[in-house]
Design an enzyme around this catalytic site. Structure first.
Site, mmCIF file in Angstrom:
data_model
loop_
_atom_site.group_PDB
_atom_site.id
_atom_site.type_symbol
_atom_site.label_atom_id
_atom_site.label_comp_id
_atom_site.label_asym_id
_atom_site.label_seq_id
_atom_site.Cartn_x
_atom_site.Cartn_y
_atom_site.Cartn_z
ATOM 1 N N SER A 69 65.903 28.384 51.561
ATOM 2 C CA SER A 69 65.231 28.272 52.855
ATOM 3 C C SER A 69 64.821 26.834 53.135
ATOM 4 O O SER A 69 64.503 26.073 52.208
ATOM 5 C CB SER A 69 63.985 29.157 52.808
ATOM 6 O OG SER A 69 63.138 28.892 53.892
ATOM 7 N N ASN A 112 62.730 46.962 52.324
ATOM 8 C CA ASN A 112 62.545 46.400 53.664
ATOM 9 C C ASN A 112 63.782 46.609 54.536
ATOM 10 O O ASN A 112 64.149 45.755 55.331
ATOM 11 C CB ASN A 112 62.206 44.901 53.570
ATOM 12 C CG ASN A 112 61.622 44.383 54.873
ATOM 13 O OD1 ASN A 112 60.889 45.096 55.552
ATOM 14 N ND2 ASN A 112 61.948 43.164 55.223
ATOM 15 N N LYS A 129 60.015 38.346 51.930
ATOM 16 C CA LYS A 129 60.101 37.112 52.730
ATOM 17 C C LYS A 129 58.909 36.840 53.633
ATOM 18 O O LYS A 129 58.963 35.922 54.448
ATOM 19 C CB LYS A 129 61.380 37.150 53.577
ATOM 20 C CG LYS A 129 61.387 38.287 54.589
ATOM 21 C CD LYS A 129 62.473 38.138 55.623
ATOM 22 C CE LYS A 129 62.477 39.305 56.578
ATOM 23 N NZ LYS A 129 63.457 39.203 57.631
ATOM 24 N N TYR A 158 68.371 42.179 56.909
ATOM 25 C CA TYR A 158 68.752 41.512 58.171
ATOM 26 C C TYR A 158 69.972 40.593 57.991
ATOM 27 O O TYR A 158 71.039 40.829 58.563
ATOM 28 C CB TYR A 158 67.527 40.744 58.690
ATOM 29 C CG TYR A 158 67.774 39.854 59.880
ATOM 30 C CD1 TYR A 158 68.519 40.289 60.971
ATOM 31 C CD2 TYR A 158 67.232 38.569 59.915
ATOM 32 C CE1 TYR A 158 68.720 39.460 62.074
ATOM 33 C CE2 TYR A 158 67.417 37.743 61.016
ATOM 34 C CZ TYR A 158 68.168 38.193 62.082
ATOM 35 O OH TYR A 158 68.370 37.371 63.165
ATOM 36 N N ILE A 159 69.838 39.568 57.171
ATOM 37 C CA ILE A 159 70.957 38.617 57.031
ATOM 38 C C ILE A 159 72.071 39.254 56.191
ATOM 39 O O ILE A 159 73.261 39.069 56.459
ATOM 40 C CB ILE A 159 70.473 37.288 56.413
ATOM 41 C CG1 ILE A 159 69.287 36.728 57.207
ATOM 42 C CG2 ILE A 159 71.610 36.269 56.372
ATOM 43 C CD1 ILE A 159 68.566 35.567 56.527
ATOM 44 N N LYS A 183 61.155 30.177 46.414
ATOM 45 C CA LYS A 183 62.469 29.613 46.750
ATOM 46 C C LYS A 183 62.709 28.329 45.943
ATOM 47 O O LYS A 183 63.813 28.088 45.443
ATOM 48 C CB LYS A 183 62.573 29.345 48.251
ATOM 49 C CG LYS A 183 62.656 30.601 49.089
ATOM 50 C CD LYS A 183 63.897 31.419 48.768
ATOM 51 C CE LYS A 183 63.874 32.799 49.389
ATOM 52 N NZ LYS A 183 64.899 33.721 48.880
ATOM 53 N N ARG A 208 48.474 28.357 64.346
ATOM 54 C CA ARG A 208 48.518 29.273 63.196
ATOM 55 C C ARG A 208 48.430 28.420 61.937
ATOM 56 O O ARG A 208 49.172 27.439 61.819
ATOM 57 C CB ARG A 208 49.836 30.047 63.246
ATOM 58 C CG ARG A 208 50.055 31.002 62.112
ATOM 59 C CD ARG A 208 51.284 31.871 62.327
ATOM 60 N NE ARG A 208 52.543 31.146 62.200
ATOM 61 C CZ ARG A 208 53.753 31.713 62.268
ATOM 62 N NH1 ARG A 208 53.866 33.009 62.506
ATOM 63 N NH2 ARG A 208 54.849 31.003 62.140
ATOM 64 N N ASN A 229 66.031 28.593 60.838
ATOM 65 C CA ASN A 229 65.410 29.831 61.355
ATOM 66 C C ASN A 229 66.466 30.800 61.901
ATOM 67 O O ASN A 229 66.917 30.636 63.040
ATOM 68 C CB ASN A 229 64.392 29.490 62.452
ATOM 69 C CG ASN A 229 63.132 28.867 61.884
ATOM 70 O OD1 ASN A 229 63.196 27.903 61.127
ATOM 71 N ND2 ASN A 229 61.981 29.406 62.241
ATOM 72 N N TYR A 243 55.562 32.382 48.757
ATOM 73 C CA TYR A 243 56.953 32.653 49.141
ATOM 74 C C TYR A 243 57.793 31.381 49.010
ATOM 75 O O TYR A 243 58.867 31.382 48.401
ATOM 76 C CB TYR A 243 57.028 33.186 50.581
ATOM 77 C CG TYR A 243 58.449 33.176 51.108
ATOM 78 C CD1 TYR A 243 59.371 34.107 50.663
ATOM 79 C CD2 TYR A 243 58.883 32.185 52.007
ATOM 80 C CE1 TYR A 243 60.690 34.073 51.110
ATOM 81 C CE2 TYR A 243 60.193 32.145 52.455
ATOM 82 C CZ TYR A 243 61.092 33.088 52.007
ATOM 83 O OH TYR A 243 62.399 33.040 52.435
#
Ligand code: NAD
Ligand code: WQD
Length: 340
Positions: A126, A36, A86, A12-13, A155, A297, A181, A151
């Protein structure tokens, strides 16, 4: 023309960053296992930029392959290391998968850089390293809190690995970028976020709900100590984030860095609540989001946003795109991807 190795470059990034690097005149080689991401991202990058990056498919946990490819790619000037797993949830259930992948890959990249005399590294960190901060906004000097997930631990440990490697006397200069984000997609809607299965993250959940793929968005709690009761995050457009990598690479290649290891927060400096995100999405897309308030959550923090002053002043980088721009681009990507 400088040549940049981008690990995780079909992700993605990474894919958005490859587009910005190619557009800025850099040559790019990508390593990705496609664990992924999809191979057709290369076609999509080519459609946007008119250029096709070199591509090597293998797993960076394989030290010999990593060394060999860095050797074969003689002439690499710098590495941007995105490759990692991630998913916070998955890491809680399968911690070794995360420690093995995220840490071994980083060590193999550094090992390959040393052997092949590549001096510059940009690393994807992150805001998760800050946990729930005591004071807001968070600066790079805010305390690192015990990680909430394996995770998050990877980092924190990765940043430590890079610092220890540099402290050991090897000739590497590094910049760690702590993303807040990342959301949204390239304006062409050729590349964007493609989560596997049910999304964990808010924005793909919203776009999939509106696209009819998911029946309803759950808003995880409205009893937080925030103005509307829902948690606050610093959502940053992925294209702004991608451009920061180009800036960081130039800083390293031009020897503009102030120390061998630098850290920058990459955020907008503004926090938005979950309900503000939903309302903004509805306003810019003219679509309504079917949502329900549910239980919190577990593991979610209440609020965090960046103090990005250091990136603004030192890197000369600033997030330019608004939350509305980012949400509209995410929706345009979802629509194009699903032929809506
Ligand atoms: P992504 O999953 O889309 O991209 C990561 C890419 O790395 C994938 O294409 C995957 O196939 C590849 N990869 C993973 N392990 C590999 C290995 N061992 N060998 C070769 N390739 C491998 O993730 P993303 O959202 O683009 O994230 C990029 C980086 O930014 C990651 O390090 C992530 O932890 C970090 N980050 C992401 C976010 C976020 O919300 N997306 C926030 C902060 C930091
Ligand atoms: C944002 C907000 C949820 C989904 C994660 C990682 C973090 C970093 C970024 C990599 C929260 C709410 C979400 C949904 C909801 N990644 N939400 N319903 O949790 O801030 O951060 O991604 O480094 O490490 O933890 O992002 O997008 O999951 O959640 O209400 O279906 O949206 O409660 O308040 P988060 P997110």
């Amino acid at each position: 023309m400088s040549k940049i190795l981008v690990s995780g470059g079909t992700g993605y990034i990474g894919s958005h960053t490859v587009v910005e690097l190619l557009s800025a005149g850099f040559e790019v080689a990508i390593i990705d296992s496609l664990a992924n991401s999809q191979i057709d991202v290369l076609d999509r990058i080519e459609r946007i930029t008119g250029k096709r990056p070199e591509f090597y498919q293998f797993d960076l946990k394989e030290r010999h392959d990593t060394r060999a490819v860095l050797h074969e790619l003689d002439g690499i000037d710098a590495v941007i290391h995105f490759a990692a797993y991630k998913s916070v949830n998955e890491s809680v259930n399968n911690p070794f998968k995360y420690y093995r992948n995220n840490l071994q890959s980083l060590m193999n990249i550094i090992d390959g850089m040393i052997r092949n005399k590549v001096k510059y590294l940009v690393f994807s960190s992150s805001c998760t390293v800050y946990g729930q901060p005591d004071t807001l906004p968070v600066t790079e000097n805010s305390p690192i809190k015990p990680a909430d997930s394996p995770y998050g631990s990877t980092k924190q440990i990765s940043e430590q690995i890079i610092q220890d490697a540099i402290r050991s006397g090897i000739d590497i200069k590094a910049i760690a970028l702590r993303y807040f984000n990342p959301i949204g997609a390239h304006e062409s809607a050729e590349i964007g976020e493609l989560p596997n299965g049910e999304p964990d993250n808010l924005i793909p959940y919203i776009t999939q709900t509106v696209a009819g793929v998911r029946p309803q968005l759950k808003v995880f709690g409205n009893d937080y100590n925030t103005p509307d009761g829902t948690p606050i995050r610093d959502y940053i457009h992925v294209v702004d984030l991608a451009k920061a990598h180009v800036t960081a690479i130039k800083r390293l290649l031009d020897s503009d860095y102030k120390s061998n290891y630098e850290i920058f927060n990459l955020g907008t400096g503004n926090g938005s609540s979950v309900l503000e995100v939903i309302n903004t999405f509805e306003a810019v897309t003219n679509r309504s989001v079917n949502y329900a308030i549910t239980e919190r959550r577990s593991g979610d923090i209440e609020k965090i946003w960046a103090d990005a002053t250091l990136a603004n002043t030192e890197l000369g980088w600033k997030a330019k795109k608004s939350l509305g721009d980012a949400l509209l681009s995410a929706w345009n990507w979802e629509k194009k991807y699903r032929n809506l």
